[in-house]
Design a protein around this motif. Structure first.
Motif, short mmCIF file in Angstrom:
data_model
loop_
_atom_site.label_atom_id
_atom_site.label_comp_id
_atom_site.label_asym_id
_atom_site.label_seq_id
_atom_site.Cartn_x
_atom_site.Cartn_y
_atom_site.Cartn_z
N LYS A 1 3.13 9.38 -3.46
CA LYS A 1 2.32 8.72 -2.45
C LYS A 1 1.55 7.54 -3.04
N LEU A 2 1.39 6.51 -2.26
CA LEU A 2 0.62 5.32 -2.61
C LEU A 2 -0.83 5.53 -2.19
N ALA A 3 -1.78 5.29 -3.08
CA ALA A 3 -3.19 5.44 -2.74
C ALA A 3 -3.58 4.38 -1.70
N THR A 4 -4.30 4.81 -0.67
CA THR A 4 -4.76 3.89 0.37
C THR A 4 -6.28 3.89 0.41
N TYR A 5 -6.85 2.85 1.00
CA TYR A 5 -8.30 2.66 1.05
C TYR A 5 -8.70 2.22 2.45
N PRO A 6 -9.89 2.62 2.91
CA PRO A 6 -10.38 2.13 4.21
C PRO A 6 -10.49 0.61 4.19
N ALA A 7 -10.14 0.00 5.31
CA ALA A 7 -10.22 -1.45 5.46
C ALA A 7 -10.78 -1.76 6.84
N SER B 1 -4.02 -0.72 0.15
CA SER B 1 -3.46 0.28 -0.76
C SER B 1 -3.51 -0.25 -2.18
N ASP B 2 -3.16 0.63 -3.13
CA ASP B 2 -2.92 0.12 -4.48
C ASP B 2 -1.86 -0.95 -4.37
N GLY B 3 -1.94 -1.93 -5.25
CA GLY B 3 -1.04 -3.07 -5.16
C GLY B 3 0.28 -2.92 -5.88
N LEU B 4 0.45 -1.82 -6.62
CA LEU B 4 1.67 -1.62 -7.39
C LEU B 4 2.44 -0.42 -6.87
N CYS B 5 3.75 -0.57 -6.78
CA CYS B 5 4.63 0.52 -6.35
C CYS B 5 4.49 1.70 -7.31
N THR B 6 4.51 2.90 -6.78
CA THR B 6 4.38 4.10 -7.62
C THR B 6 5.64 4.38 -8.42
N HIS B 7 6.73 3.70 -8.13
CA HIS B 7 8.00 3.95 -8.82
C HIS B 7 8.14 3.10 -10.08
N GLU B 8 8.06 1.78 -9.96
CA GLU B 8 8.27 0.89 -11.11
C GLU B 8 7.10 -0.06 -11.35
N HIS B 9 6.00 0.15 -10.66
CA HIS B 9 4.79 -0.66 -10.84
C HIS B 9 5.01 -2.15 -10.59
N VAL B 10 5.77 -2.45 -9.54
CA VAL B 10 6.03 -3.82 -9.10
C VAL B 10 4.99 -4.16 -8.03
N HIS B 11 4.58 -5.43 -7.97
CA HIS B 11 3.59 -5.87 -6.98
C HIS B 11 4.15 -5.76 -5.57
N LEU B 12 3.51 -4.96 -4.75
CA LEU B 12 3.93 -4.80 -3.37
C LEU B 12 3.69 -6.05 -2.53
N SER B 13 2.82 -6.93 -2.99
CA SER B 13 2.56 -8.16 -2.25
C SER B 13 3.79 -9.06 -2.19
#
Length: 102
Positions: free
Chosen positions: A85-91, A40-52
């Motif tokens: 929604k968080l953007a996701t990508y095929p993996a 997925s995108d690596g940043l939260c859609t709320h406050e742009h914090v790294h989800l990692s």
């Protein structure tokens, strides 16, 4: 145009965990759950914090800042304060490597 990017070795990430992957000026999060991989995108859609830096529980990633949660399979927001929604990508995994399509 989409392309498959070699992101990491499968062994670089444990089951029920998340890792950060930076590519082309963007940040992604890669998840391993029940020996499947998701991205997925690596940043939260709320406050742009790294989800990692968040916590993975089954198919759910919890943002480390305000505890918003997303389903890693489709990016669906699961609880406040996230509503976008968080953007996701095929993996996929090939030859012990994780690839994401961006």
């Amino acid at each position: 145009m989409t392309q498959w990017i070699d992101a990491a070795a499968l062994d670089d990430i444990e089951d029920e965990d998340v890792m950060r992957f930076d590519h082309g000026g963007r940040t992604f999060a890669i998840y391993r759950v029940e020996d499947k991989v998701y991205a997925s995108d690596g940043l939260c859609t709320h406050e742009h914090v790294h989800l990692s830096d968040g916590l993975v529980m089954g198919h759910v990633i919890e943002c480390p800042k305000h505890n918003g949660r997303f389903d890693v399979r489709d990016g669906k927001p699961l609880c406040a304060p996230v509503c976008e929604k968080l953007a996701t990508y095929p993996a996929k995994v090939e030859g012990g490597r994780i690839y994401i399509e961006v």
